[in-house]
Write a protein that holds these residues in place. Structure first.
Motif, PDB file in Angstrom:
ATOM      1  N   SER A 240      -1.533-100.837  32.178  1.00 15.85           N
ATOM      2  CA  SER A 240      -2.583-100.601  31.181  1.00 15.85           C
ATOM      3  C   SER A 240      -2.053-100.876  29.779  1.00 15.85           C
ATOM      4  O   SER A 240      -2.779-101.393  28.922  1.00 15.85           O
ATOM      5  CB  SER A 240      -3.091 -99.163  31.297  1.00 15.85           C
ATOM      6  OG  SER A 240      -3.584 -98.949  32.602  1.00 15.85           O
ATOM      7  N   ALA A 241      -0.788-100.551  29.534  1.00  9.79           N
ATOM      8  CA  ALA A 241      -0.211-100.762  28.196  1.00  9.79           C
ATOM      9  C   ALA A 241      -0.229-102.252  27.846  1.00  9.79           C
ATOM     10  O   ALA A 241      -0.686-102.646  26.763  1.00  9.79           O
ATOM     11  CB  ALA A 241       1.218-100.216  28.161  1.00  9.79           C
ATOM     12  N   THR A 242       0.239-103.102  28.763  1.00 12.95           N
ATOM     13  CA  THR A 242       0.245-104.542  28.486  1.00 12.95           C
ATOM     14  C   THR A 242      -1.176-105.079  28.438  1.00 12.95           C
ATOM     15  O   THR A 242      -1.486-105.989  27.665  1.00 12.95           O
ATOM     16  CB  THR A 242       1.061-105.296  29.552  1.00 12.95           C
ATOM     17  OG1 THR A 242       2.356-104.698  29.621  1.00 12.95           O
ATOM     18  CG2 THR A 242       1.223-106.760  29.204  1.00 12.95           C
ATOM     19  N   SER A 258     -10.189-110.680  32.127  1.00 11.21           N
ATOM     20  CA  SER A 258     -10.354-109.715  33.198  1.00 11.21           C
ATOM     21  C   SER A 258      -9.022-108.992  33.334  1.00 11.21           C
ATOM     22  O   SER A 258      -7.973-109.640  33.381  1.00 11.21           O
ATOM     23  CB  SER A 258     -10.711-110.494  34.471  1.00 11.21           C
ATOM     24  OG  SER A 258     -10.728-109.654  35.573  1.00 11.21           O
ATOM     25  N   LEU A 259      -9.056-107.678  33.333  1.00  9.18           N
ATOM     26  CA  LEU A 259      -7.807-106.904  33.355  1.00  9.18           C
ATOM     27  C   LEU A 259      -7.796-105.986  34.568  1.00  9.18           C
ATOM     28  O   LEU A 259      -8.680-105.145  34.717  1.00  9.18           O
ATOM     29  CB  LEU A 259      -7.685-106.052  32.081  1.00  9.18           C
ATOM     30  CG  LEU A 259      -7.788-106.793  30.746  1.00  9.18           C
ATOM     31  CD1 LEU A 259      -7.829-105.792  29.594  1.00  9.18           C
ATOM     32  CD2 LEU A 259      -6.606-107.739  30.576  1.00  9.18           C
ATOM     33  N   ALA A 417      -7.134 -90.439  33.118  1.00  8.08           N
ATOM     34  CA  ALA A 417      -7.758 -91.527  32.338  1.00  8.08           C
ATOM     35  C   ALA A 417      -7.906 -92.785  33.187  1.00  8.08           C
ATOM     36  O   ALA A 417      -8.614 -93.707  32.813  1.00  8.08           O
ATOM     37  CB  ALA A 417      -6.903 -91.827  31.107  1.00  8.08           C
ATOM     38  N   TYR A 418      -7.194 -92.814  34.334  1.00  9.40           N
ATOM     39  CA  TYR A 418      -7.289 -93.971  35.221  1.00  9.40           C
ATOM     40  C   TYR A 418      -8.558 -93.884  36.065  1.00  9.40           C
ATOM     41  O   TYR A 418      -9.192 -92.823  36.147  1.00  9.40           O
ATOM     42  CB  TYR A 418      -6.083 -94.019  36.165  1.00  9.40           C
ATOM     43  CG  TYR A 418      -4.779 -94.389  35.495  1.00  9.40           C
ATOM     44  CD1 TYR A 418      -4.535 -95.695  35.092  1.00  9.40           C
ATOM     45  CD2 TYR A 418      -3.793 -93.439  35.285  1.00  9.40           C
ATOM     46  CE1 TYR A 418      -3.331 -96.046  34.496  1.00  9.40           C
ATOM     47  CE2 TYR A 418      -2.581 -93.782  34.688  1.00  9.40           C
ATOM     48  CZ  TYR A 418      -2.358 -95.089  34.291  1.00  9.40           C
ATOM     49  OH  TYR A 418      -1.180 -95.436  33.702  1.00  9.40           O
ATOM     50  N   GLY A 419      -8.898 -94.952  36.756  1.00 13.71           N
ATOM     51  CA  GLY A 419     -10.064 -94.936  37.646  1.00 13.71           C
ATOM     52  C   GLY A 419     -10.070 -96.161  38.536  1.00 13.71           C
ATOM     53  O   GLY A 419     -11.000 -96.950  38.507  1.00 13.71           O
ATOM     54  N   LEU A 420      -9.006 -96.325  39.315  1.00 12.53           N
ATOM     55  CA  LEU A 420      -8.907 -97.559  40.098  1.00 12.53           C
ATOM     56  C   LEU A 420      -9.439 -97.380  41.521  1.00 12.53           C
ATOM     57  O   LEU A 420     -10.408 -97.992  41.927  1.00 12.53           O
ATOM     58  CB  LEU A 420      -7.459 -98.056  40.117  1.00 12.53           C
ATOM     59  CG  LEU A 420      -7.266 -99.462  40.676  1.00 12.53           C
ATOM     60  CD1 LEU A 420      -8.063-100.485  39.875  1.00 12.53           C
ATOM     61  CD2 LEU A 420      -5.792 -99.846  40.685  1.00 12.53           C
ATOM     62  N   GLY A 465     -12.239 -96.898  33.324  1.00 19.07           N
ATOM     63  CA  GLY A 465     -11.313 -96.280  32.372  1.00 19.07           C
ATOM     64  C   GLY A 465     -10.158 -97.204  32.035  1.00 19.07           C
ATOM     65  O   GLY A 465     -10.335 -98.424  31.917  1.00 19.07           O
ATOM     66  N   ILE A 466      -8.946 -96.651  31.953  1.00 19.40           N
ATOM     67  CA  ILE A 466      -7.799 -97.483  31.577  1.00 19.40           C
ATOM     68  C   ILE A 466      -7.246 -98.281  32.762  1.00 19.40           C
ATOM     69  O   ILE A 466      -6.199 -98.898  32.664  1.00 19.40           O
ATOM     70  CB  ILE A 466      -6.678 -96.653  30.900  1.00 19.40           C
ATOM     71  CG1 ILE A 466      -6.050 -95.662  31.876  1.00 19.40           C
ATOM     72  CG2 ILE A 466      -7.175 -95.962  29.645  1.00 19.40           C
ATOM     73  CD1 ILE A 466      -4.737 -95.060  31.358  1.00 19.40           C
TER      74      ILE A 466
END
Ligand code: NAD
Length: 523
Positions: A240-242, A258-259, A417-420, A465-466
């Motif tokens: 997420s940082a990159t 697209s991330l 904060a994640y949501g994968l 999210g992130i």
């Protein structure tokens, strides 16, 4: 935990193979870097690196090749994907050896990548014709206004992929871009560049014109900006940082991106779950590729009524995992890929233990097996304030929590904060669907860990999210690589007052027309 087979050796990659693969890289203008096999520490290759001139050359070649490729009928592009599918399956022994040697993962987990690429090649081959066909929506004035919505490839797509699933993440994102008429400049991670180069080589042998899919080589922090500066679209997988840096660079140029980013994925075992099945499947969900899988589970929430049974069975399975790095199916889990991954795992476990967590299984590095091996590890008693509670470990470490209701499980699962990805276990699939819908994640697997959602190629995959923005797989995984172009042709009458007609009468006529269209239920 037993040792399975002897570790992989760099000899598994013949130098003739390595040299032929390197021909697909536009590199050599910058000093080479040494790449080592994680399972043994043996050197695999002196990997050439790309200079700015190399990157410029790669994009110029790709742009030229793309113009010709986009003119080819979709069925010809589709035929390449079909042949690529067959080559991947037929030559799986070679690519499995390369993936294992570069990543250190177990062969079964490397095979997941072969399966992923085959499924996606076949899927996009079967849907590309339909997705890319010109659409003819209704015009503003029926019959008089004729509209075509055409699909135009973006141009040259940059696919910047990490090292953990080097075949799946390099190829499965490139294939839909290519079939949509784009060229791809790949920037695989240095650690796993040979895997990406093998995929390019296989595609060329499947009939893809040379120059259409090339790789540039270098550390992301060194050449990432140069790649994004020339791309028409960026597909990035990594942390997420990159991801934030990539989004800023793409935003600066107003190009799409697209991330696919990190996760801290929860697995929920509800009171009515098939506990034995959950405990068994959770092993793969937590420890595939030694936990270096964005979709893997790092948090398990178990209902109080089945907690003790689940923990006993799960820990039993964990203790039976065979660690090893052999180029065969005799190990269940392999090595971590880098020293820094091992350092993170050690730091997270030590921090948790120092603050009162209990190690139920594993908890030790295994230098006796190879430099970066670490045992699959189960923690209990993890609390807020421990690093492992919220931060992604990206290693073979899972924390188990006791909960007393579905509501509490959902609340805890969403406390990130994640949501994968997420997983829900219950014998009542209606209840499973209802709980799944309350979880903040791009995919939720009921009675599976990750493969049910991930492997269903017609369904989009990606994060909330992130954990990212944009999707791979499904129609979304192809449509992101095209722009639409609307061509509207007005015939016979203009969309304006007829000669001699006042604007007021035109407004009245159109108002009447809108009313008629509504009455006729026309859009
Ligand atoms: P990372 O972000 O440090 O590196 C990932 C890749 O990005 C590397 O190949 C690196 O060279 C490259 N990179 C770094 N800086 C760059 C820049 N400025 N420009 C372009 N490229 C750059 O992440 P990592 O720790 O190596 O990889 C693991 C992370 O990736 C985890 O967070 C994991 O969850 C995530 N991941 C996500 C998915 C997904 O599909 N959502 C899949 C695999 C991995």
């Amino acid at each position: 935990m037993t040792t399975a087979s002897p570790p992989a050796t760099a000899d598994a990659l013949p130098s003739s193979l390595v040299q032929s693969l390197l021909a697909h890289a536009v590199a050599g203008g910058a000093p080479a870097v040494e790449v080592f096999a994680p399972a043994t520490g043996a050197k695999i290759v002196d990997l050439p690196q790309s200079s700015t001139d190399d990157i410029e050359t790669a994009f110029a070649t790709a742009r030229e090749a793309q113009r010709r490729w986009a003119e080819r009928p979709v069925r010809e592009r589709v035929a390449v994907l079909r042949r690529f599918h067959d080559i991947v399956l037929a030559e799986q022994d070679t690519i499995l050896d390369i993936v294992q040697t570069e990543t250190g993962k177990a062969r079964a987990h490397a095979f997941d990548e072969v399966g992923d690429v085959a499924v996606n090649a076949r899927y996009y081959a079967s849907v590309a014709g339909r997705l890319l066909a010109t659409r003819k929506p209704r015009g503003v004035l029926p019959v008089l206004t004729q509209v075509d919505v055409r699909h135009r490839p973006k141009g040259v797509v940059a696919v910047i992929s990490p090292w953990n699933y080097p075949l799946a993440l390099a190829a499965s994102d490139a294939l839909p871009a290519l079939v949509a008429g784009n060229a791809v400049v790949a920037r695989p991670d240095n650690q796993t560049a040979l895997t990406a180069l093998w995929a390019i080589d296989a595609a060329v042998r499947a009939g893809l014109p040379r120059g259409l899919w090339q790789a540039v080589l270098g550390r992301g922090s060194v050449i990432g900006g140069e790649v994004i500066a020339r791309a028409d679209y960026v597909d990035y997988t990594g942390s997420s940082a990159t991801g934030r840096t990539i989004a800023q660079q793409a935003g600066e140029r107003l190009i799409g991106y697209s991330l696919e980013l990190g996760g801290k994925n929860p697995l929920l075992v509800l009171a009515d779950a098939d506990v034995s099945r959950a405990a068994k499947i959770a092993i793969r969900a937590c420890f595939a590729s030694a936990g270096q899988l964005c979709e893997s589970m790092e948090r398990i929430y178990v209902h109080d009524s089945v907690y003790d049974r689940f923990v006993a069975e799960f820990v039993g399975h964990v203790e039976a995992i065979r660690l090893g790095g052999g180029l065969d199916y005799d190990s269940d889990m392999g090595s971590l890929t880098f020293r820094r991954q091992l350092d993170t795992v050690v730091a997270h476990v030590n921090d948790a233990v120092a603050k009162g967590a209990k190690v139920l299984a594993g908890g030790r590095a295994r230098p006796d097996l190879g430099p970066y091996f670490y045992e699959p590890t189960v923690l209990a008693g993890v609390r807020p304030g421990m690093t492992v509670h919220r931060e992604e470990t990206f290693g073979p470490v899972v924390s188990i929590y006791r909960v007393s209701s579905d509501d509490e499980a959902v609340e805890q699962a969403n406390d990130t904060a994640y949501g994968l990805n997420a997983s829900v276990w219950t014998k009542d699939t209606a209840r499973g669907r209802a709980v799944a819908a309350r979880i903040h994640a791009g995919s939720v697997n009921v009675n599976e860990g990750f493969i049910a959602a991930w492997g269903s190629a017609d369904a989009p995959s990606g994060g909330l999210g992130i954990s990212g923005t944009g999707r791979r797989h499904g129609p979304e995984g192809l449509l992101k690589y095209i722009d639409t172009q609307t061509i509207a042709v007005q015939r016979l009458l203009p969309i304006a007052p007829l000669p001699g007609m006042s604007e007021a009468l035109w407004a009245k006529t159109m108002t009447l027309y809108f009313g008629v269209m509504k009455a006729l239920r026309q859009k």
